[in-house]
Design an enzyme around this catalytic site. Structure first.
Site, PDB file in Angstrom:
ATOM      1  N   GLY A  17       0.778  -1.236   0.000  1.00 50.92           N
ATOM      2  CA  GLY A  17       0.000   0.000   0.000  1.00 50.92           C
ATOM      3  C   GLY A  17       0.810   1.287   0.000  1.00 50.92           C
ATOM      4  O   GLY A  17       1.775   1.448  -0.750  1.00 50.92           O
ATOM      5  N   ASP A  63       7.891  -5.190  14.118  1.00 54.39           N
ATOM      6  CA  ASP A  63       6.544  -4.881  14.597  1.00 54.39           C
ATOM      7  C   ASP A  63       6.630  -3.505  15.250  1.00 54.39           C
ATOM      8  O   ASP A  63       7.233  -3.348  16.314  1.00 54.39           O
ATOM      9  CB  ASP A  63       6.080  -5.937  15.605  1.00 54.39           C
ATOM     10  CG  ASP A  63       4.660  -5.671  16.098  1.00 54.39           C
ATOM     11  OD1 ASP A  63       4.228  -4.495  16.078  1.00 54.39           O
ATOM     12  OD2 ASP A  63       3.989  -6.629  16.510  1.00 54.39           O
ATOM     13  N   ALA A  64       6.035  -2.519  14.597  1.00 58.65           N
ATOM     14  CA  ALA A  64       6.219  -1.123  15.011  1.00 58.65           C
ATOM     15  C   ALA A  64       5.584  -0.814  16.362  1.00 58.65           C
ATOM     16  O   ALA A  64       5.842   0.241  16.940  1.00 58.65           O
ATOM     17  CB  ALA A  64       5.670  -0.187  13.942  1.00 58.65           C
ATOM     18  N   ASN A  90       4.312   4.909   9.058  1.00 59.41           N
ATOM     19  CA  ASN A  90       3.163   4.602   8.198  1.00 59.41           C
ATOM     20  C   ASN A  90       2.388   3.367   8.647  1.00 59.41           C
ATOM     21  O   ASN A  90       1.199   3.236   8.358  1.00 59.41           O
ATOM     22  CB  ASN A  90       3.662   4.412   6.755  1.00 59.41           C
ATOM     23  CG  ASN A  90       2.638   3.719   5.881  1.00 59.41           C
ATOM     24  OD1 ASN A  90       1.672   4.325   5.446  1.00 59.41           O
ATOM     25  ND2 ASN A  90       2.833   2.420   5.639  1.00 59.41           N
ATOM     26  N   TYR A 155     -10.214   3.629  15.624  1.00 55.15           N
ATOM     27  CA  TYR A 155      -9.329   4.132  14.565  1.00 55.15           C
ATOM     28  C   TYR A 155      -9.349   5.664  14.540  1.00 55.15           C
ATOM     29  O   TYR A 155      -8.298   6.306  14.446  1.00 55.15           O
ATOM     30  CB  TYR A 155      -9.796   3.550  13.227  1.00 55.15           C
ATOM     31  CG  TYR A 155      -8.935   3.864  12.032  1.00 55.15           C
ATOM     32  CD1 TYR A 155      -7.688   3.264  11.862  1.00 55.15           C
ATOM     33  CD2 TYR A 155      -9.376   4.735  11.031  1.00 55.15           C
ATOM     34  CE1 TYR A 155      -6.914   3.532  10.741  1.00 55.15           C
ATOM     35  CE2 TYR A 155      -8.607   5.005   9.914  1.00 55.15           C
ATOM     36  CZ  TYR A 155      -7.377   4.399   9.772  1.00 55.15           C
ATOM     37  OH  TYR A 155      -6.607   4.665   8.656  1.00 55.15           O
ATOM     38  N   LYS A 159      -6.038   7.906  15.184  1.00 54.15           N
ATOM     39  CA  LYS A 159      -5.518   8.803  14.143  1.00 54.15           C
ATOM     40  C   LYS A 159      -5.576  10.256  14.599  1.00 54.15           C
ATOM     41  O   LYS A 159      -4.708  11.069  14.239  1.00 54.15           O
ATOM     42  CB  LYS A 159      -6.280   8.590  12.833  1.00 54.15           C
ATOM     43  CG  LYS A 159      -6.025   7.230  12.172  1.00 54.15           C
ATOM     44  CD  LYS A 159      -4.551   6.981  11.885  1.00 54.15           C
ATOM     45  CE  LYS A 159      -4.312   5.809  10.942  1.00 54.15           C
ATOM     46  NZ  LYS A 159      -2.889   5.479  10.780  1.00 54.15           N
ATOM     47  N   THR A 192      -5.918   0.831  -1.713  1.00 52.06           N
ATOM     48  CA  THR A 192      -5.026  -0.235  -1.250  1.00 52.06           C
ATOM     49  C   THR A 192      -5.951  -1.364  -0.795  1.00 52.06           C
ATOM     50  O   THR A 192      -7.166  -1.168  -0.676  1.00 52.06           O
ATOM     51  CB  THR A 192      -4.167   0.207  -0.054  1.00 52.06           C
ATOM     52  OG1 THR A 192      -5.045   0.464   1.058  1.00 52.06           O
ATOM     53  CG2 THR A 192      -3.370   1.459  -0.354  1.00 52.06           C
ATOM     54  N   LEU A 201     -16.827  -2.437   3.788  1.00 48.89           N
ATOM     55  CA  LEU A 201     -17.535  -2.541   5.070  1.00 48.89           C
ATOM     56  C   LEU A 201     -18.404  -1.311   5.310  1.00 48.89           C
ATOM     57  O   LEU A 201     -19.548  -1.414   5.759  1.00 48.89           O
ATOM     58  CB  LEU A 201     -16.527  -2.691   6.218  1.00 48.89           C
ATOM     59  CG  LEU A 201     -15.830  -4.040   6.306  1.00 48.89           C
ATOM     60  CD1 LEU A 201     -14.675  -3.979   7.290  1.00 48.89           C
ATOM     61  CD2 LEU A 201     -16.816  -5.123   6.736  1.00 48.89           C
TER      62      LEU A 201
HETATM   63  N1  LIG Z   1      -5.845   3.167   2.375  1.00 46.83           N
HETATM   64  C1  LIG Z   1      -6.536   4.154   2.890  1.00 46.83           C
HETATM   65  O1  LIG Z   1      -7.625   4.480   2.420  1.00 46.83           O
HETATM   66  C2  LIG Z   1      -5.991   4.950   4.062  1.00 46.83           C
HETATM   67  C3  LIG Z   1      -6.613   6.150   4.368  1.00 46.83           C
HETATM   68  C4  LIG Z   1      -6.138   6.896   5.430  1.00 46.83           C
HETATM   69  C5  LIG Z   1      -5.046   6.458   6.159  1.00 46.83           C
HETATM   70  N2  LIG Z   1      -4.466   5.265   5.848  1.00 46.83           N
HETATM   71  C6  LIG Z   1      -3.324   4.856   6.667  1.00 46.83           C
HETATM   72  O2  LIG Z   1      -2.220   4.652   5.821  1.00 46.83           O
HETATM   73  C7  LIG Z   1      -1.344   3.672   6.371  1.00 46.83           C
HETATM   74  C8  LIG Z   1      -1.086   2.596   5.340  1.00 46.83           C
HETATM   75  O3  LIG Z   1      -2.337   2.012   5.000  1.00 46.83           O
HETATM   76  P1  LIG Z   1      -2.542   1.124   3.683  1.00 46.83           P
HETATM   77  O4  LIG Z   1      -3.879   1.446   3.148  1.00 46.83           O
HETATM   78  O5  LIG Z   1      -1.346   1.189   2.823  1.00 46.83           O
HETATM   79  O6  LIG Z   1      -2.692  -0.294   4.373  1.00 46.83           O
HETATM   80  P2  LIG Z   1      -2.000  -1.703   4.023  1.00 46.83           P
HETATM   81  O7  LIG Z   1      -2.703  -2.699   4.887  1.00 46.83           O
HETATM   82  O8  LIG Z   1      -1.945  -1.916   2.556  1.00 46.83           O
HETATM   83  O9  LIG Z   1      -0.519  -1.471   4.540  1.00 46.83           O
HETATM   84  C9  LIG Z   1      -0.251  -1.348   5.910  1.00 46.83           C
HETATM   85  C10 LIG Z   1       1.047  -2.071   6.190  1.00 46.83           C
HETATM   86  O10 LIG Z   1       1.320  -1.952   7.589  1.00 46.83           O
HETATM   87  C11 LIG Z   1       1.769  -3.217   8.038  1.00 46.83           C
HETATM   88  N3  LIG Z   1       1.542  -3.324   9.481  1.00 46.83           N
HETATM   89  C12 LIG Z   1       0.378  -3.499  10.147  1.00 46.83           C
HETATM   90  N4  LIG Z   1       0.607  -3.571  11.462  1.00 46.83           N
HETATM   91  C13 LIG Z   1       1.951  -3.437  11.633  1.00 46.83           C
HETATM   92  C14 LIG Z   1       2.804  -3.419  12.759  1.00 46.83           C
HETATM   93  N5  LIG Z   1       2.330  -3.584  14.001  1.00 46.83           N
HETATM   94  N6  LIG Z   1       4.130  -3.225  12.558  1.00 46.83           N
HETATM   95  C15 LIG Z   1       4.632  -3.074  11.323  1.00 46.83           C
HETATM   96  N7  LIG Z   1       3.866  -3.092  10.208  1.00 46.83           N
HETATM   97  C16 LIG Z   1       2.541  -3.268  10.373  1.00 46.83           C
HETATM   98  C17 LIG Z   1       0.977  -4.231   7.245  1.00 46.83           C
HETATM   99  O11 LIG Z   1       1.605  -5.498   7.241  1.00 46.83           O
HETATM  100  C18 LIG Z   1       0.963  -3.573   5.879  1.00 46.83           C
HETATM  101  O12 LIG Z   1       2.061  -3.950   5.088  1.00 46.83           O
HETATM  102  C19 LIG Z   1      -2.031   3.157   7.642  1.00 46.83           C
HETATM  103  O13 LIG Z   1      -1.519   3.836   8.768  1.00 46.83           O
HETATM  104  C20 LIG Z   1      -3.486   3.533   7.398  1.00 46.83           C
HETATM  105  O14 LIG Z   1      -4.211   3.686   8.599  1.00 46.83           O
HETATM  106  C21 LIG Z   1      -4.902   4.504   4.807  1.00 46.83           C
END
Ligand SMILES: NC(=O)c1ccc[n+]([C@@H]2O[C@H](COP(=O)([O-])OP(=O)(O)OC[C@H]3O[C@@H](n4cnc5c(N)ncnc54)[C@H](O)[C@@H]3O)[C@@H](O)[C@H]2O)c1
Length: 259
Positions: A17, A63-64, A90, A155, A159, A192, A201
């Site tokens: 993502g 693991d962050a 991220n 969430y 955030k 993503t 959902l």
């Molecule tokens: N996609 C959206 O619409 C959207 C919108 C707003 C914010 N975000 C935020 O953007 C960020 C990335 O989201 P995305 O859509 O790319 O999701 P994604 O699920 O595609 O990627 C998130 C990544 O974080 C990793 N991850 C999860 N928990 C972890 C942990 N404890 N330690 C290390 N890595 C971990 C996952 O394995 C994954 O590779 C997130 O913080 C999400 O909340 C996403």
């Protein structure tokens, strides 16, 4: 010269993502990128793809939400480069729970992977960056920090916490003269796997296509986001182009929160 040429950058949650798109863009712009995640298969594959494209990248399991994992990652960077210029917090994600049904265990899990992880990383980076001449920290939040989506209770809270944590840290570092900037980024819906699942959902749509179409109507610009839309904003905040920007909340949402 790339926009982050020869900078040492750490991107968490970089296997998929937005994190993946950010790591790829940073490498194209000249950075040396450490990608971390808990998804080792995709993390290794992403780092390998960057290297195959003449970029400089490596992957580490991380693991962050775990302080001990942060210690290992920062030790590896210390050993390899002696400094960290850019941190992108991220890693994160959400589950679909309203205030009546979210359990304490789920609340704590969401806080831990989003807010705790960002806190641990931001604190550790500041302690190090202040000794090495400064840096830029970008924390990935969401539009959910500003609008109370009824089914994202934990969430939204996590955030929103990232937003004000970033401002507090940005102001603190500015006043201390550390040369460290801290900002947050707030994406609207981005295409993503996690983003589209959340949209399904939220809408009750029967397919990804239907969910995307319904969410497109909520973004005045006429489409949902792509990972690169967000990566470009993160690049701006990470690079010296934004040297006067700290404690800011960059909304990248196609107008979602503007109406
Ligand atoms: N996609 C959206 O619409 C959207 C919108 C707003 C914010 N975000 C935020 O953007 C960020 C990335 O989201 P995305 O859509 O790319 O999701 P994604 O699920 O595609 O990627 C998130 C990544 O974080 C990793 N991850 C999860 N928990 C972890 C942990 N404890 N330690 C290390 N890595 C971990 C996952 O394995 C994954 O590779 C997130 O913080 C999400 O909340 C996403």
């Amino acid at each position: 010269m790339g926009r982050v040429q020869d900078k040492i950058a750490l991107v968490t949650g970089a296997a998929n993502g937005l994190g993946r798109a950010t790591a790829e863009l940073f490498a194209r712009e000249g950075a040396i990128v450490l990608l971390t995640d808990i998804d080792d298969r995709n993390g290794e594959a992403t780092a390998a793809a960057i290297c195959a494209n003449n970029g400089r990248a490596r992957y580490m399991h991380h693991d962050a939400s775990k302080p001990e994992d942060w210690n290992s990652v920062l030790d590896a960077l210390r050993h390899a480069h002696g400094r960290l210029d850019i941190l992108i917090n991220n890693a994160g994600g959400g589950t679909y729970n309203d205030i009546e049904t979210v359990t304490l265990a789920e609340w704590r899990r969401i806080m831990s992977i989003n807010l705790d992880a960002t806190f641990i990383g931001t604190q550790a980076a500041i302690r190090w960056m202040k000794e090495t001449g400064g840096g830029s920290i970008v924390n990935v939040s969401s539009v959910a920090a500003f609008v109370g989506s009824p089914n994202l209770a934990a969430y939204c809270a996590a955030k929103a916490g990232i937003n004000l944590l970033s401002k507090s840290a940005g102001v603190y570092c500015g006043q201390k003269g550390y040369g460290i900037r801290v900002n947050s980024v707030h994406p609207g819906l981005v295409e993503t796997k996690a983003g589209v699942e959340m949209a399904r959902l939220a809408t009750g749509a029967g397919s990804d296509e239907e969910a995307i179409a319904m969410f497109t109507g909520l973004h005045p610009i006429g489409r949902i986001g792509q990972p690169d839309d967000i990566a470009q904003g993160i690049l701006y905040l990470a690079s010296d182009d934004s040297s006067f920007v700290t404690g800011s909340s960059l909304v990248i949402d196609g107008g979602f929160t503007a109406i």
